[in-house]
Design a protein around this motif. Structure first.
Motif, PDB file in Angstrom:
ATOM      1  N   PRO A   1      -4.490   2.806  -3.374  1.00 21.85           N
ATOM      2  CA  PRO A   1      -3.360   1.912  -3.115  1.00 21.85           C
ATOM      3  C   PRO A   1      -3.715   0.727  -2.222  1.00 21.85           C
ATOM      4  O   PRO A   1      -3.263  -0.393  -2.475  1.00 21.85           O
ATOM      5  N   ASP A   2      -4.533   0.956  -1.178  1.00 19.15           N
ATOM      6  CA  ASP A   2      -4.833  -0.161  -0.266  1.00 19.15           C
ATOM      7  C   ASP A   2      -5.663  -1.241  -0.962  1.00 19.15           C
ATOM      8  O   ASP A   2      -5.419  -2.432  -0.794  1.00 19.15           O
ATOM      9  N   ARG A   3      -6.627  -0.792  -1.786  1.00 17.06           N
ATOM     10  CA  ARG A   3      -7.444  -1.795  -2.488  1.00 17.06           C
ATOM     11  C   ARG A   3      -6.611  -2.552  -3.519  1.00 17.06           C
ATOM     12  O   ARG A   3      -6.801  -3.744  -3.735  1.00 17.06           O
TER      13      ARG A   3
ATOM     14  N   ARG B   1      -5.914  -6.498  -3.779  1.00 14.45           N
ATOM     15  CA  ARG B   1      -6.156  -7.225  -5.029  1.00 14.45           C
ATOM     16  C   ARG B   1      -4.921  -8.037  -5.412  1.00 14.45           C
ATOM     17  O   ARG B   1      -5.030  -9.190  -5.838  1.00 14.45           O
ATOM     18  N   ILE B   2      -3.756  -7.444  -5.228  1.00 17.38           N
ATOM     19  CA  ILE B   2      -2.516  -8.141  -5.573  1.00 17.38           C
ATOM     20  C   ILE B   2      -2.306  -9.355  -4.662  1.00 17.38           C
ATOM     21  O   ILE B   2      -1.921 -10.422  -5.096  1.00 17.38           O
ATOM     22  N   LEU B   3      -2.588  -9.159  -3.386  1.00 15.42           N
ATOM     23  CA  LEU B   3      -2.386 -10.277  -2.453  1.00 15.42           C
ATOM     24  C   LEU B   3      -3.453 -11.361  -2.616  1.00 15.42           C
ATOM     25  O   LEU B   3      -3.254 -12.491  -2.209  1.00 15.42           O
ATOM     26  N   GLY B   4      -4.564 -10.991  -3.207  1.00 17.37           N
ATOM     27  CA  GLY B   4      -5.611 -11.963  -3.559  1.00 17.37           C
ATOM     28  C   GLY B   4      -6.458 -12.403  -2.379  1.00 17.37           C
ATOM     29  O   GLY B   4      -6.121 -12.208  -1.232  1.00 17.37           O
TER      30      GLY B   4
ATOM     31  N   THR C   1       0.842  -1.204   0.000  1.00 21.43           N
ATOM     32  CA  THR C   1       0.000   0.000   0.000  1.00 21.43           C
ATOM     33  C   THR C   1       0.873   1.248   0.000  1.00 21.43           C
ATOM     34  O   THR C   1       0.664   2.174  -0.784  1.00 21.43           O
ATOM     35  N   GLU C   2       1.867   1.238   0.869  1.00 21.56           N
ATOM     36  CA  GLU C   2       2.746   2.406   0.951  1.00 21.56           C
ATOM     37  C   GLU C   2       3.513   2.612  -0.358  1.00 21.56           C
ATOM     38  O   GLU C   2       3.660   3.724  -0.850  1.00 21.56           O
ATOM     39  N   LEU C   3       3.971   1.509  -0.930  1.00 21.37           N
ATOM     40  CA  LEU C   3       4.722   1.570  -2.188  1.00 21.37           C
ATOM     41  C   LEU C   3       3.908   2.264  -3.277  1.00 21.37           C
ATOM     42  O   LEU C   3       4.419   3.008  -4.097  1.00 21.37           O
ATOM     43  N   MET C   4       2.604   2.014  -3.267  1.00 19.68           N
ATOM     44  CA  MET C   4       1.754   2.564  -4.320  1.00 19.68           C
ATOM     45  C   MET C   4       1.163   3.919  -3.951  1.00 19.68           C
ATOM     46  O   MET C   4       0.342   4.456  -4.683  1.00 19.68           O
TER      47      MET C   4
END
Ligand code: GDP
Length: 297
Positions: free
Chosen positions: A288-290, A294-297, A84-87
């Motif tokens: 970013p959090d969503r 989504r990436i972590l699935g 989240t922070e990265l994005m």
């Protein structure tokens, strides 16, 4: 599906960790290696991956996760937070001028989705703010570009200021802005020319338009499918134009995800929207959090 490979690999790494009765230092190192490989394979920028893994490792050590009750779950949480922070942590709204019109300049390589995104954005502004946007057709190099903008504009009932392909784009923008003032449009969206790759002539032209129009928002449109190229493109445009935000298109395709995760870290500029299809309604605010979930699935 976007992020498919990455999600699968990350889930596998976490699952493996969850199955351990007791998580050791070595298990943690192994998980970090797997996360690193998964990110590299998703085409995330090398340096971004290195920093990411380092931070996750430090946080895990700081939180003493191995001593806690549920180390695997805590690591998932740390990875989620770091993604989240990265994005960019928070969604970043569009800039708005304190007087009308707010000027938005759309830039990007040919085929990235500039014209489509300009239409999606205008539709959104109309629906959310009852805005009265005006498009300026400043791509004079491809006659088809003006026709396409006109078609998009007609479909959402937005006027286009255009002077065909014979006039200089800077002059067109000047006249278009005068027209917007006259008609009291509250938003002006300038559709600029793209090229297959960044070149000096294009950049100089965009810089001239920027100088004249003082845009409140310079939105770079990049194609998520192009991975690291999208990141390099973003860097190139930002160096020359000091962009204010990015729109990542074609996230409905099977992008590996590298662009979504690297652009903010590499350029420092926020992704403001994502394109998830060809229809005028297929534009979403980037959260970013969503996206991390989504990436972590
Ligand atoms: P431009 O050259 O940058 O103005 O790009 P266009 O707006 O013409 O878009 C190029 C192609 O990409 C068109 O076929 C669009 O329909 C398509 N496109 C744009 N955004 C998206 C998106 O978010 N998802 C998908 N699947 N296609 C898109």
């Amino acid at each position: 599906m976007a992020f498919e490979g990455l999600t699968e690999r990350l889930q596998k790494a976490m699952e493996k960790l969850r199955r351990k009765p007791k998580v050791t230092e070595e298990d943690l190192r192994e998980t970090m290696r797997e996360i690193r490989m998964a990110l590299l394979e998703a085409d995330v920028n090398f340096k971004v991956v290195k920093d990411f893994v380092k931070t996750v490792r430090q946080k895990a050590a700081g939180a003493e996760v191995l001593k806690g009750l549920n180390p695997a779950q805590q690591i998932v949480k740390i990875v989620d937070e770091q993604l989240t922070e990265l994005m960019g942590q928070e969604a970043v709204p569009l800039n708005k001028a304190d007087h009308i019109p707010t000027v938005i300049m759309m830039v990007g390589l040919q085929g990235a989705g500039k014209t489509t995104t300009a239409g999606k954005l205008a539709k959104r502004l109309k629906e959310e703010q009852h805005a009265r946007p005006l498009f300026i057709a400043a791509d004079v190099y491809r006659p088809a570009a003006i026709t396409q903008l006109q078609q998009v504009a007609d479909s959402i009932d937005v006027p286009v200021f255009q002077k065909g392909t014979d006039e200089n784009p800077v002059q067109i923008v000047k006249e278009g802005l005068a027209k917007a003032h006259e008609d009291k449009n509250d938003y002006v969206i300038i559709d600029t020319a793209g090229r297959l790759q960044i070149d000096e002539t294009l950049m100089n032209e965009l810089a001239q338009i920027k100088e004249l129009a003082h845009p409140d928002e310079i939105l770079l449109v990049v194609d998520a499918m192009t991975g690291q190229n999208a990141v390099n493109t973003a860097q190139g445009f930002d160096d020359k134009l000091d962009i204010t935000g990015v729109v990542l298109t074609k996230l409905d395709g099977d992008t590996r995800g590298g662009a979504a995760m690297s652009i903010r870290a590499v350029t420092g500029k926020p992704i403001k929207f994502v394109g998830e299809g060809e229809k005028m309604s297929d534009l979403d605010v980037f959260h970013p959090d969503r996206m991390a979930s989504r990436i972590l699935g």
